[in-house]
Design an enzyme around this catalytic site. Structure first.
Site, short mmCIF file in Angstrom:
data_model
loop_
_atom_site.label_atom_id
_atom_site.label_comp_id
_atom_site.label_asym_id
_atom_site.label_seq_id
_atom_site.Cartn_x
_atom_site.Cartn_y
_atom_site.Cartn_z
N ASP A 152 -15.36 11.69 36.95
CA ASP A 152 -14.56 12.41 37.97
C ASP A 152 -13.17 11.83 38.23
O ASP A 152 -12.76 11.73 39.40
CB ASP A 152 -15.34 12.47 39.30
CG ASP A 152 -16.67 13.18 39.18
OD1 ASP A 152 -17.06 13.53 38.06
OD2 ASP A 152 -17.33 13.38 40.21
N LYS A 171 -20.09 19.47 36.55
CA LYS A 171 -21.22 19.45 37.50
C LYS A 171 -20.77 20.06 38.82
O LYS A 171 -19.57 20.20 39.07
CB LYS A 171 -21.71 18.02 37.71
CG LYS A 171 -20.63 17.10 38.30
CD LYS A 171 -21.08 15.65 38.27
CE LYS A 171 -19.98 14.73 38.74
NZ LYS A 171 -19.54 14.97 40.12
N CYS A 182 -20.26 9.41 43.18
CA CYS A 182 -20.62 9.88 41.85
C CYS A 182 -20.82 8.76 40.84
O CYS A 182 -21.64 8.89 39.94
CB CYS A 182 -19.61 10.91 41.38
SG CYS A 182 -19.78 12.45 42.32
C1 VGL Z 1 -17.59 12.90 44.72
C2 VGL Z 1 -17.75 13.39 46.95
C3 VGL Z 1 -17.92 14.73 46.68
C4 VGL Z 1 -17.39 11.88 43.65
C5 VGL Z 1 -17.76 14.25 44.43
O1 VGL Z 1 -16.95 12.24 42.53
O2 VGL Z 1 -17.67 10.69 43.91
N1 VGL Z 1 -17.62 12.49 45.99
N2 VGL Z 1 -17.91 15.14 45.41
#
Ligand code: VGL
Ligand code: ZN
Length: 206
Positions: A17, A103, A152
């Site tokens: 991410d 995702k 994540c």
């Molecule tokens: C994430 C909060 C909401 C992450 C993703 O990638 O850590 N955190 N969605």
């Protein structure tokens, strides 16, 4: 521990991410999230040059995703499909043969872990998720980098261990949100307890 002459055969790098919305200026910015960039890029380049697989997971949320405040979830809208916030951190140079997993694309299903991600092939989200894909490629060891340590990265690491991969978290290539001050520390403790290994990646290991 620093890394010299690491044997990377049967290893894959998973970059979690590293998207605009998790970097400063983004909708759900991780403080100093961009600071991991040099180490992450060095990891990518080193793995790619060694002929190893590089995997990129991304949040790919629909506009009314269940994790958004508007739907009763904890987060502001982030990484929405078709917005700049979804895109990779701009400086990131991604190998042309990298593999991409999306995702959180189902409106009613939250997904923190990259292992809940599905392979994207020819611009389409396939049915193939990360663990079977790694096994198909005879991967035994995964190196984990990216954002965010307490969400994540944590979830991806715990799932990697659960799926029986040797799991190595690159501690200078991750950064946490810390909604509560100790969240990242606690997440690292949990990962270690579950069997994650921690390394610090030395950028000039080339
Ligand atoms: C994430 C909060 C909401 C992450 C993703 O990638 O850590 N955190 N969605
Ligand atoms: Zn999300």
């Amino acid at each position: 521990m620093t890394m010299t002459h690491v044997d990377l055969s049967d290893s894959a790098l998973i970059v979690v991410d590293f998207q605009n919305d998790f970097c400063p200026g983004g909708a759900l910015a991780v403080p100093h999230g961009d600071h991991i960039y040099p180490v992450v890029q060095n990891l990518i380049d080193r793995f790619h040059n060694a002929g190893c697989l590089t995997v990129f997971t991304r949040d790919y949320h629909p506009p009314h995703h269940i994790s958004f405040v508007s739907q009763g979830g904890p987060w502001p809208p982030h990484c929405v499909q078709g917005t700049p916030g979804f895109e990779f951190f701009p400086q990131l140079k991604i190998p042309p043969d990298a593999s991409h997993f999306f995702k959180g694309f189902q409106e009613h299903v939250d997904a923190y872990s990259g292992f809940e991600g599905h392979l994207v092939a020819d611009g389409h989200i396939t049915q193939l998720s990360l663990a079977p894909w790694l096994r198909q490629h005879d991967i035994q060891t995964v190196y984990i980098a990216g954002l965010a340590t307490d969400y994540c990265v944590r979830a991806t690491t715990l799932d990697a261990i659960q799926a029986n991969f040797e799991t190595i978290v690159v501690i200078n290539a991750i950064k946490g949100v810390n909604v509560h001050p100790r969240d990242s520390e606690n997440a690292l403790d949990e990962m270690k307890t579950q069997g994650a290994h921690f390394i610090e990646w030395a950028e000039d290991d080339g």
